[in-house]
Each structure stands twice: as structure tokens, then as C-alpha cells.
Design an enzyme around this catalytic site. Structure first.
Site, PDB file in Angstrom:
ATOM      1  N   PRO A  31      -0.838  -2.368  -0.533  1.00 21.04           N
ATOM      2  CA  PRO A  31      -2.024  -2.171  -1.361  1.00 21.04           C
ATOM      3  C   PRO A  31      -3.298  -2.358  -0.539  1.00 21.04           C
ATOM      4  CG  PRO A  31      -0.488  -3.723  -2.384  1.00 21.04           C
ATOM      5  CD  PRO A  31      -0.024  -3.515  -0.986  1.00 21.04           C
ATOM      6  N   LYS A  32      -4.336  -1.634  -0.910  1.00 24.96           N
ATOM      7  CA  LYS A  32      -5.653  -1.816  -0.282  1.00 24.96           C
ATOM      8  C   LYS A  32      -6.466  -2.761  -1.161  1.00 24.96           C
ATOM      9  CE  LYS A  32      -9.660   0.448   1.676  1.00 24.96           C
ATOM     10  NZ  LYS A  32     -10.575  -0.607   1.152  1.00 24.96           N
ATOM     11  N   TRP A  33      -6.732  -3.944  -0.632  1.00 26.62           N
ATOM     12  CA  TRP A  33      -7.425  -4.976  -1.396  1.00 26.62           C
ATOM     13  C   TRP A  33      -8.921  -4.716  -1.396  1.00 26.62           C
ATOM     14  CZ3 TRP A  33      -4.621  -8.452  -4.135  1.00 26.62           C
ATOM     15  CH2 TRP A  33      -3.253  -8.492  -3.844  1.00 26.62           C
ATOM     16  N   ASP A 181      -7.788  -1.107  -4.588  1.00 31.48           N
ATOM     17  CA  ASP A 181      -8.656  -0.023  -4.148  1.00 31.48           C
ATOM     18  C   ASP A 181      -7.914   1.203  -3.642  1.00 31.48           C
ATOM     19  OD1 ASP A 181     -11.258   0.791  -3.933  1.00 31.48           O
ATOM     20  OD2 ASP A 181     -11.544   0.027  -1.913  1.00 31.48           O
ATOM     21  N   GLY A 182      -6.584   1.148  -3.553  1.00 29.32           N
ATOM     22  CA  GLY A 182      -5.840   2.268  -3.012  1.00 29.32           C
ATOM     23  C   GLY A 182      -4.632   1.781  -2.235  1.00 29.32           C
TER      24      GLY A 182
END
EC number: 6.5.1.1
Length: 348
Positions: A31-33, A181-182
Site C-alpha cells: 500500500p502507498k501510505w 493513497d494507492g
């Protein structure tokens, strides 16, 4: 500090893409934090929390320094994200507003916020463990070291990863509801390359970090009508690439108060005439290039760097106090998939 990797060091960066890379056995997905990028250096009781641009974050997150001493091995260098989770409408989500409020000059306010909205550290890479530098090691080795370095207790965590491309693509959709975030993709066999865009990021929208290089007053005469945005070229010149507009009346006044202190005297500059409205006043007020904002955009146009700009007005998302203006360059931008027009059309 007696560490094999010393501060300051640039973090490895990511290049935007529109599609999650799907070569099996090549990539690790995570995951994009949505927080502040941070490098942690710990040598016993000495802890440094370094921002993406090399500055000290520790003074803004004193509670996190204590947590890092308690929940990390005694000697390590880690890459990760500082986030503030909060219970919002019965679910725990990341809260960007609470996080950004921590960048404040008053120690008393920081102390109050540290108690009210304490921060967490999410680790997603390891640069050193003990006396061993891991910069040249592949990510699969660094990942094992990361798990060894973090004692998941209350404030420090290790992000989830997967080598399954299908799951990485699924995360892009499912984790958005938690405020993430992505998705980030890292090469399993890739080394850690400071300052290089060696990772891939796929976000829920195309975004860019831009320098606020000027503004226009709203046609009503009250507040900001548009913020003019710039990106640095390879030759060091700041190039205007478009503007962010469509602010509420309240935000127009607030933005003017935030940007006024950056004015370069009383100078006004003439802008290019509008292709849509010949009567529009295109004069603008230049600003010192010190403030960075994140914007969402649809497409870029122009075939050369000197001619590239946002095709349409972009959406202002937020200020980025954790970004240096010099990091706002063209190479952060998404590279669209390369299709020939006839490949899009149905075969005859």
C-alpha cells in the site's frame, strides 16, 4: 552515531504510472501510505527522524521518538512513513489534516497535538541493520531485515506486502477506503538507490507536486482566483505549467492570506492571453518559490519540456510542507501508456 548508513540520505523515490506492473516474480506490492516520508536512524538512545528533504522531523513528533526507541532494534536505519490514524465515523482512517498541523513553530502546540493525535511509524524498507549496510542488497533481503528490526507493538508497524500482481491491483481499490493513497511496486531484486525514481507508484488519480510561483486575484476582486504552478526543468529554470482555480469564497480569502507574505514586492506580470476569453485579465503576481502544493490533473500537453503544461485547470488538493520546491520536477509526472491511435480503433 556509529551506523553504516549516516544521515542525511535521500530516500529512494517512485515514478508514477497508470497501471500496476504485472510481471509475476519481478515485483513486490505494498500500500502507498498517505503521510510524511521519513527515514529513521537509531543507534541506542540516539534517534534521528529525517524528512524526505533531509530536515529533522523529530521536533514535530516527540512522542514518536520515544516509540522508536522502544519498538525498534537498537541499531538500524529504516525507511517509512509517519502517519496519524484517527477514528472517523466509526472507522480508523489516515487523517492528513491532523498530520499536517504538526508542522508548527510552537513547541507548546506540538506537545498538545502529540497527546491528542499521536503519530505512528509505518516501516517499508531497511537501509541498515546492526553494523551492516543493506543499500546494495535486493529488496527481498531488505524486507526480511525490516521485519527483524520492528517490534510491532503500538506505534511502529511493518507494511503489508505481496508478490501477487492481482492482489496488488485489488489493493489499489480496496485500501482507498482506509485513506491510503494507492499502491507501490518495488523490484524484488532491486537495490536501494537513494534519490532515484526506481519504484513505481499507482495512485487513485494523477497528481503532481508543484511550486506556487504566482497568483491571480479573483474577478470579484476578493481573494485568490487562481494559483499559478511551476515545475523545474533540468536546466534549473522554473517553468509555469498551468493553474489551479475554482476555490470557494472562504478558501479564496484564506489562500490570499497564506500567499501574500511570499509576494516579490509590488510587481505585476503580464500573462499569455486566454484562448477562451480575450477579455480576461491575465496579469499575475509573482511569488518567491518557497511553497509546494499537491494538485490533481488529467493530462499534460506539449511535446517538449519547454512546452509542456497541464491541458486543463487542475484541482488544488493540499499544501505539502514536507516537500522542497527543488523536488518539483517534470520527472515525477505520469508517463501515459504508449498507444498508436489505430491500436485503439476496432479492426476493420
Amino acid at each position: 552515531m556509529d551506523l553504516p548508513v549516516q544521515p542525511p540520505i535521500e530516500p529512494m523515490l517512485a515514478k508514477a504510472q497508470v497501471k500496476v506492473p504485472d510481471e509475476a516474480g519481478v515485483w513486490s506490492y505494498e500500500p502507498k501510505w498517505d503521510g510524511f516520508r521519513a527515514l529513521v536512524f537509531r543507534d541506542g538512545d540516539d534517534v534521528v527522524l529525517q524528512s524526505r528533504n533531509g530536515k529533522d522531523l523529530g521536533r514535530y513528533f516527540p512522542e514518536l521518538l520515544d516509540a522508536l526507541r522502544d519498538e525498534l532494534v537498537e541499531k538500524c536505519v529504516l525507511d517509512g512513513e509517519v502517519v496519524v490514524p484517527r477514528d472517523i465515523a466509526g472507522r480508523v482512517r489516515l487523517d492528513w489534516e491532523s498530520l499536517s498541523q504538526r508542522i508548527h513553530p510552537a513547541a507548546s502546540r506540538i506537545k498538545m497535538l502529540a497527546e491528542q493525535t499521536p503519530a505512528h511509524f509505518i516501516g517499508f524498507d531497511a537501509l541498515a541493520l546492526g553494523d551492516r549496510s543493506l543499500l546494495k542488497e535486493p529488496f527481498r533481503v531488505r524486507r526480511e531485515a525490516l521485519a527483524e528490526a520492528v517490534d510491532n507493538k503500538r506505534w511502529c508497524h511493518v507494511t503489508r506486502t505481496s508478490e501477487d500482481p492481482a492482489l496488488g491491483t485489488e489493493w489499489l481499490k480496496t485500501f482507498e477506503g482506509a485513506g491510503l493513497d494507492g499502491v507501490i511496486a518495488k523490484r524484488l531484486d532491486g537495490p536501494y538507490l537513494p534519490g532515484k525514481r526506481e519504484m513505481v507508484k499507482v495512485k487513485h488519480h494523477r497528481d503532481a507536486d508543484c511550486v506556487a510561483m504566482g497568483y491571480r486575484i479573483h474577478k470579484s476582486g476578493d481573494g485568490i482566483g487562481s494559483i499559478l504552478l511551476g515545475l523545474y526543468r533540468d536546466d534549473g529554470e522554473l517553468q509555469m505549467v498551468g493553474g489551479a482555480a475554482s476555490f470557494t469564497a472562504k478558501d479564496r480569502i484564506k489562500l490570499l492570506a497564506e500567499l501574500e507574505p511570499l509576494r516579490e514586492g509590488d510587481e505585476m506580470r503580464e500573462g499569455d492571453p486566454s484562448r477562451w476569453n480575450s477579455a480576461a485579465d491575465k496579469r499575475w503576481t509573482p511569488l518567491r518559490p518557497e511553497k509546494v502544493c499537491e494538485v490533481a490533473y488529467d493530462q499534460m500537453e506539449g511535446n517538449s519540456v519547454e512546452g509542456r503544461r497541464f491541458r486543463h485547470a487542475v484541482k488544488f488538493l493540499r499544501w505539502r510542507p514536507d516537500r522542497e520546491p527543488s523536488s518539483c520536477t517534470f520527472d515525477q509526472l505520469d508517463t501515459p501508456l504508449n498507444y498508436d491511435l489505430y491500436d485503439v480503433l476496432e479492426e476493420q
